[in-house]
Design a protein around this motif. Structure first.
Motif, PDB file in Angstrom:
ATOM      1  N   THR A 304       0.785  -1.135  -0.215  1.00 12.43           N
ATOM      2  CA  THR A 304      -0.049   0.267   0.142  1.00 12.43           C
ATOM      3  C   THR A 304       1.012   1.429   0.007  1.00 12.43           C
ATOM      4  O   THR A 304       1.884   1.192   0.824  1.00 12.43           O
ATOM      5  N   ASP A 305       0.347   2.395  -0.475  1.00 11.10           N
ATOM      6  CA  ASP A 305       1.082   3.433  -0.661  1.00 11.10           C
ATOM      7  C   ASP A 305       1.325   4.013   0.821  1.00 11.10           C
ATOM      8  O   ASP A 305       0.618   4.292   1.415  1.00 11.10           O
ATOM      9  N   LEU A 306       2.710   4.496   1.153  1.00  9.86           N
ATOM     10  CA  LEU A 306       2.971   4.835   2.386  1.00  9.86           C
ATOM     11  C   LEU A 306       2.367   5.967   2.913  1.00  9.86           C
ATOM     12  O   LEU A 306       1.928   6.215   3.969  1.00  9.86           O
ATOM     13  N   LEU A 307       2.588   7.284   2.055  1.00 12.82           N
ATOM     14  CA  LEU A 307       1.899   8.339   2.141  1.00 12.82           C
ATOM     15  C   LEU A 307       0.419   8.131   2.405  1.00 12.82           C
ATOM     16  O   LEU A 307       0.006   8.907   3.245  1.00 12.82           O
ATOM     17  N   THR A 308      -0.338   7.459   1.643  1.00 14.43           N
ATOM     18  CA  THR A 308      -1.772   7.213   2.107  1.00 14.43           C
ATOM     19  C   THR A 308      -1.989   6.807   3.463  1.00 14.43           C
ATOM     20  O   THR A 308      -2.915   6.964   4.137  1.00 14.43           O
ATOM     21  N   VAL A 309      -1.170   5.623   3.722  1.00 15.18           N
ATOM     22  CA  VAL A 309      -1.332   5.050   5.152  1.00 15.18           C
ATOM     23  C   VAL A 309      -1.001   6.343   6.236  1.00 15.18           C
ATOM     24  O   VAL A 309      -1.804   6.268   7.025  1.00 15.18           O
ATOM     25  N   MET A 310      -0.126   6.955   5.949  1.00 21.64           N
ATOM     26  CA  MET A 310       0.407   7.975   7.005  1.00 21.64           C
ATOM     27  C   MET A 310      -0.529   8.910   7.151  1.00 21.64           C
ATOM     28  O   MET A 310      -0.920   9.721   8.147  1.00 21.64           O
ATOM     29  N   GLN A 311      -1.243   9.334   5.986  1.00 25.02           N
ATOM     30  CA  GLN A 311      -2.321  10.310   5.818  1.00 25.02           C
ATOM     31  C   GLN A 311      -3.494   9.912   6.784  1.00 25.02           C
ATOM     32  O   GLN A 311      -4.268  10.341   7.431  1.00 25.02           O
ATOM     33  N   ALA A 312      -3.788   8.441   6.445  1.00 26.45           N
ATOM     34  CA  ALA A 312      -4.845   8.044   7.235  1.00 26.45           C
ATOM     35  C   ALA A 312      -4.787   8.004   8.752  1.00 26.45           C
ATOM     36  O   ALA A 312      -5.564   8.164   9.831  1.00 26.45           O
ATOM     37  N   VAL A 313      -3.416   7.645   9.150  1.00 27.07           N
ATOM     38  CA  VAL A 313      -3.124   7.845  10.742  1.00 27.07           C
ATOM     39  C   VAL A 313      -3.436   9.051  11.075  1.00 27.07           C
ATOM     40  O   VAL A 313      -4.187   9.442  11.995  1.00 27.07           O
ATOM     41  N   GLU A 314      -2.883  10.080  10.310  1.00 27.75           N
ATOM     42  CA  GLU A 314      -3.106  11.298  10.826  1.00 27.75           C
ATOM     43  C   GLU A 314      -4.597  11.874  10.873  1.00 27.75           C
ATOM     44  O   GLU A 314      -5.115  12.570  11.858  1.00 27.75           O
ATOM     45  N   ALA A 315      -5.506  11.583   9.918  1.00 23.05           N
ATOM     46  CA  ALA A 315      -6.895  11.715   9.949  1.00 23.05           C
ATOM     47  C   ALA A 315      -7.642  10.707  10.838  1.00 23.05           C
ATOM     48  O   ALA A 315      -8.866  11.263  10.812  1.00 23.05           O
ATOM     49  N   GLY A 316      -7.223   9.802  11.529  1.00 23.68           N
ATOM     50  CA  GLY A 316      -7.977   8.958  12.283  1.00 23.68           C
ATOM     51  C   GLY A 316      -8.912   8.066  11.549  1.00 23.68           C
ATOM     52  O   GLY A 316      -9.889   7.557  11.793  1.00 23.68           O
ATOM     53  N   SER A 317      -8.347   7.840  10.249  1.00 23.47           N
ATOM     54  CA  SER A 317      -9.307   6.947   9.327  1.00 23.47           C
ATOM     55  C   SER A 317      -8.612   5.728   8.841  1.00 23.47           C
ATOM     56  O   SER A 317      -8.822   4.929   7.776  1.00 23.47           O
ATOM     57  N   LEU A 318      -7.648   5.180   9.692  1.00 27.67           N
ATOM     58  CA  LEU A 318      -6.878   4.035   9.393  1.00 27.67           C
ATOM     59  C   LEU A 318      -7.801   2.672   9.152  1.00 27.67           C
ATOM     60  O   LEU A 318      -7.629   1.790   8.370  1.00 27.67           O
ATOM     61  N   ASP A 319      -8.817   2.560  10.159  1.00 27.85           N
ATOM     62  CA  ASP A 319      -9.772   1.381   9.947  1.00 27.85           C
ATOM     63  C   ASP A 319     -10.391   1.328   8.477  1.00 27.85           C
ATOM     64  O   ASP A 319     -10.709   0.163   8.044  1.00 27.85           O
ATOM     65  N   ALA A 320     -10.478   2.507   7.675  1.00 23.64           N
ATOM     66  CA  ALA A 320     -11.185   2.267   6.491  1.00 23.64           C
ATOM     67  C   ALA A 320     -10.067   1.821   5.471  1.00 23.64           C
ATOM     68  O   ALA A 320     -10.522   1.655   4.294  1.00 23.64           O
ATOM     69  N   LEU A 321      -8.798   1.588   5.908  1.00 17.14           N
ATOM     70  CA  LEU A 321      -7.745   1.203   4.862  1.00 17.14           C
ATOM     71  C   LEU A 321      -7.318  -0.080   4.984  1.00 17.14           C
ATOM     72  O   LEU A 321      -7.058  -0.542   6.185  1.00 17.14           O
ATOM     73  N   ASP A 322      -7.254  -0.804   3.857  1.00 13.12           N
ATOM     74  CA  ASP A 322      -6.666  -1.968   3.685  1.00 13.12           C
ATOM     75  C   ASP A 322      -5.068  -1.894   3.441  1.00 13.12           C
ATOM     76  O   ASP A 322      -4.753  -1.500   2.458  1.00 13.12           O
ATOM     77  N   VAL A 323      -4.202  -2.348   4.382  1.00 14.26           N
ATOM     78  CA  VAL A 323      -2.647  -2.151   4.509  1.00 14.26           C
ATOM     79  C   VAL A 323      -2.406  -3.354   3.771  1.00 14.26           C
ATOM     80  O   VAL A 323      -2.550  -4.552   4.880  1.00 14.26           O
ATOM     81  N   GLU A 324      -1.814  -3.440   2.833  1.00 12.41           N
ATOM     82  CA  GLU A 324      -1.340  -4.696   2.171  1.00 12.41           C
ATOM     83  C   GLU A 324      -0.005  -4.974   2.210  1.00 12.41           C
ATOM     84  O   GLU A 324       1.004  -3.919   2.060  1.00 12.41           O
ATOM     85  N   TRP A 325       0.661  -6.238   2.292  1.00 12.55           N
ATOM     86  CA  TRP A 325       2.276  -6.696   2.254  1.00 12.55           C
ATOM     87  C   TRP A 325       2.384  -7.566   1.591  1.00 12.55           C
ATOM     88  O   TRP A 325       1.525  -8.555   1.126  1.00 12.55           O
ATOM     89  N   ALA A 326       3.514  -7.622   0.791  1.00 10.75           N
ATOM     90  CA  ALA A 326       3.756  -8.395  -0.308  1.00 10.75           C
ATOM     91  C   ALA A 326       4.236  -9.775   0.342  1.00 10.75           C
ATOM     92  O   ALA A 326       4.665  -9.996   1.671  1.00 10.75           O
ATOM     93  N   GLU A 327       4.102 -10.840  -0.346  1.00  3.71           N
ATOM     94  CA  GLU A 327       4.596 -12.299  -0.062  1.00  3.71           C
ATOM     95  C   GLU A 327       5.932 -12.261  -0.134  1.00  3.71           C
ATOM     96  O   GLU A 327       6.823 -11.269  -0.528  1.00  3.71           O
ATOM     97  N   GLY A 328       6.596 -13.397   0.470  1.00  2.00           N
ATOM     98  CA  GLY A 328       8.257 -13.235   0.525  1.00  2.00           C
ATOM     99  C   GLY A 328       8.853 -12.619   1.384  1.00  2.00           C
ATOM    100  O   GLY A 328       8.152 -12.561   2.722  1.00  2.00           O
ATOM    101  N   ALA A 329      10.042 -12.366   1.440  1.00  2.00           N
ATOM    102  CA  ALA A 329      10.939 -12.130   2.637  1.00  2.00           C
ATOM    103  C   ALA A 329      11.944 -11.175   2.256  1.00  2.00           C
ATOM    104  O   ALA A 329      12.117 -10.595   1.062  1.00  2.00           O
ATOM    105  N   ALA A 330      12.720 -10.400   3.250  1.00  2.00           N
ATOM    106  CA  ALA A 330      13.755  -9.271   3.164  1.00  2.00           C
ATOM    107  C   ALA A 330      14.598  -9.515   4.047  1.00  2.00           C
ATOM    108  O   ALA A 330      14.541 -10.146   5.377  1.00  2.00           O
ATOM    109  N   ALA A 331      15.834  -9.184   3.936  1.00  2.00           N
ATOM    110  CA  ALA A 331      17.088  -9.529   4.940  1.00  2.00           C
ATOM    111  C   ALA A 331      17.882  -8.003   4.723  1.00  2.00           C
ATOM    112  O   ALA A 331      17.999  -7.564   3.446  1.00  2.00           O
ATOM    113  N   CYS A 332      18.196  -7.589   5.728  1.00  2.00           N
ATOM    114  CA  CYS A 332      19.070  -6.330   5.471  1.00  2.00           C
ATOM    115  C   CYS A 332      20.493  -6.763   6.645  1.00  2.00           C
ATOM    116  O   CYS A 332      20.585  -7.273   7.701  1.00  2.00           O
ATOM    117  N   VAL A 333      21.679  -6.452   5.888  1.00  2.00           N
ATOM    118  CA  VAL A 333      22.717  -6.463   6.572  1.00  2.00           C
ATOM    119  C   VAL A 333      23.266  -5.223   6.770  1.00  2.00           C
ATOM    120  O   VAL A 333      23.632  -4.585   5.707  1.00  2.00           O
TER     121      VAL A 333
END
Ligand code: AMP
Ligand code: GLY
Length: 427
Positions: A304-333
């Motif tokens: 999901t677009d990060l700015l859209t999620v952050m704006q929903a947090v600021e607006a208090g409307s996060l419950d109306a948003l479906d925040v989606e995650w990719a399958e797979g994995a990530a690693a950081c060294v």
């Protein structure tokens, strides 16, 4: 839109790269940013993350439409309160809510009052009381924590009474961590796999991000001193859907309700540092912000677009948003300066390959531009993140890319993700 991101580490770089994906974004200012972030944002090295007056003035004069305050210090100093007062929408908790991280005493008392599972503990305001408690017969190891912010280093785990006495004296008498040690928490030592869960919340609705695992110790095999974090993987294989459901009921929702009841609803990214003990999940710590380097594996998996999620947090409307995650994995060294978290050299030229393999991103944490060249300027210099279908592949790609980057004194852990991989393989 003009955006502003306060901070200048790998976490901020990961946030900025993600924000840039939104086509409505024109300019992103990073205060102060760093050498590598300068490729993705307009950096203002003169304005530090703690210069609240200058940050607010900059945001107003540059017509910033939305600000993200990422590090703990400006959040604790009320940067979000001040930006809001100046009419600038932003992402992050106000100073009252940021106490969930900036005071361990506040966090522990909150958990006790609202029945949120955590380690048993006592709070001490003077060394005499703490020493008497330790000498009164406690079991070892035990955990001694400075109340305030201490760059992730304010936790000591003494194995003996003598070590515990020394820990109390160094925090409370020698003030190794400054005022952060004017109060301390002494708590029971818990065991079990650790999990980091970052969550978007508007105070009521919560959208947990994909889980992750940090590697806090400096050396392979979790040896050596604690650091800010030497590498991360996501998702964390110990965090099963059953455990996630249990955490939602016993920890996440009760924490949000507790903060509302205390008159300081939490809006922003709430970080739950959990330990999966034989008696169930326990809160080890809360952070009032995105974790670093957790963010460097979590955000690359956000669909999901990060700015859209952050704006929903600021607006208090996060419950109306479906925040989606990719399958797979990530690693950081993390590529660090040799000697970190102790003293290390700076100003070493960094050589990066012209092109990185698909799925690999380098987040810049501790570097700066000197006469057009990138040179090291901090302990944790770069985070090399790879996303792939499996954790095994992500790790292989992150390590192979890390091998193509160089600077004098480069240091990295060789065993990031090993424990997670064995868990996946059932060993
Ligand atoms: P913190 O700064 O609170 O995240 O603590 C740093 C690290 O100390 C944690 O990631 C844990 O590995 C360890 N730690 C903190 N509290 C406890 C505890 N009660 N029992 C065991 N380990 C702990
Ligand atoms: N990686 C741990 C933290 O951000 O506090």
């Amino acid at each position: 839109m003009n955006l502003l991101v306060v901070g200048g580490g790998g976490r901020e770089h990961a946030i900025i790269k993600k924000l840039k994906e939104n086509p409505a974004v024109r300019t992103i200012y990073a205060l102060p940013g760093n050498g590598g972030i300068a490729a993705d944002a307009v950096c203002v090295p003169e304005i530090g993350a703690k210069d609240i007056d200058a940050i607010v003035e900059f945001a107003v004069s540059h017509r910033v439409d939305f600000a993200v305050v990422a590090p703990d210090d400006p959040l604790a100093l009320g940067c979000v309160d001040r930006l809001h007062a100046a009419g600038i929408p932003c992402f992050g908790p106000d100073a009252k809510a940021a106490r969930i991280e900036s005071s361990k005493v506040f966090a522990k008392n909150l958990m006790k009052k609202y029945g949120i599972p955590t380690a048993r503990y006592e709070v001490f305001h003077d060394p005499a009381g703490a020493l008497a408690y330790l000498r009164g017969g406690v079991s070892f190891p035990i955990v001694v924590k400075a109340d305030g912010l201490a760059l992730g280093k304010g936790v000591l785990i003494p194995q003996t009474l003598a070590e515990a006495e020394a820990a109390v004296k160094s925090m409370m008498e020698d003030r190794t961590f400054g005022d952060a040690g004017s109060e301390i928490v002494i708590e029971e030592f818990l065991t079990g796999p650790e999990v980091s869960v970052l969550a978007f919340t508007d105070g009521t609705a919560i959208a947990p991000m994909v889980s992750s695992m940090d590697h806090k110790r400096a050396g392979d095999g979790d040896a050596g001193p604690n650091t800010g974090g030497m590498g991360t993987v996501a998702p964390n294989p110990f965090y099963t859907p059953e455990i996630a459901a249990q955490c939602m009921e016993t920890i996440f929702l009760p924490t949000l309700a507790a903060m509302r009841a205390e008159g300081c609803p939490f809006r922003g990214c709430l970080y739950f540092g959990l330990m999966l003990t034989p008696d169930g999940p326990r809160v080890i710590e809360y952070n009032c912000r995105f974790g670093d380097p957790e963010t460097q594996v979590v955000l690359p998996l956000l669909k999901t677009d990060l700015l859209t999620v952050m704006q929903a947090v600021e607006a208090g409307s996060l419950d109306a948003l479906d925040v989606e995650w990719a399958e797979g994995a990530a690693a950081c060294v993390i590529l660090a300066s040799g000697g970190y978290p102790g003293s290390y050299e700076k100003g070493r030229e960094i050589s990066l390959p012209n092109e990185l393999p698909a799925g690999v991103t380098v987040f810049h944490a501790g570097d700066r531009l000197a006469e057009g060249k990138l040179v090291t300027s901090g302990g944790r210099v770069l985070g090399v993140t790879a996303t792939a279908a499996t954790l095994k592949e992500a790790l292989a790609n992150a390590y192979s890319a890390a091998g193509t980057i160089d600077f004098a004194g480069k240091y990295l852990r060789r065993d990031i993700g090993r424990r997670a991989l064995s868990a996946l393989e059932g060993n």
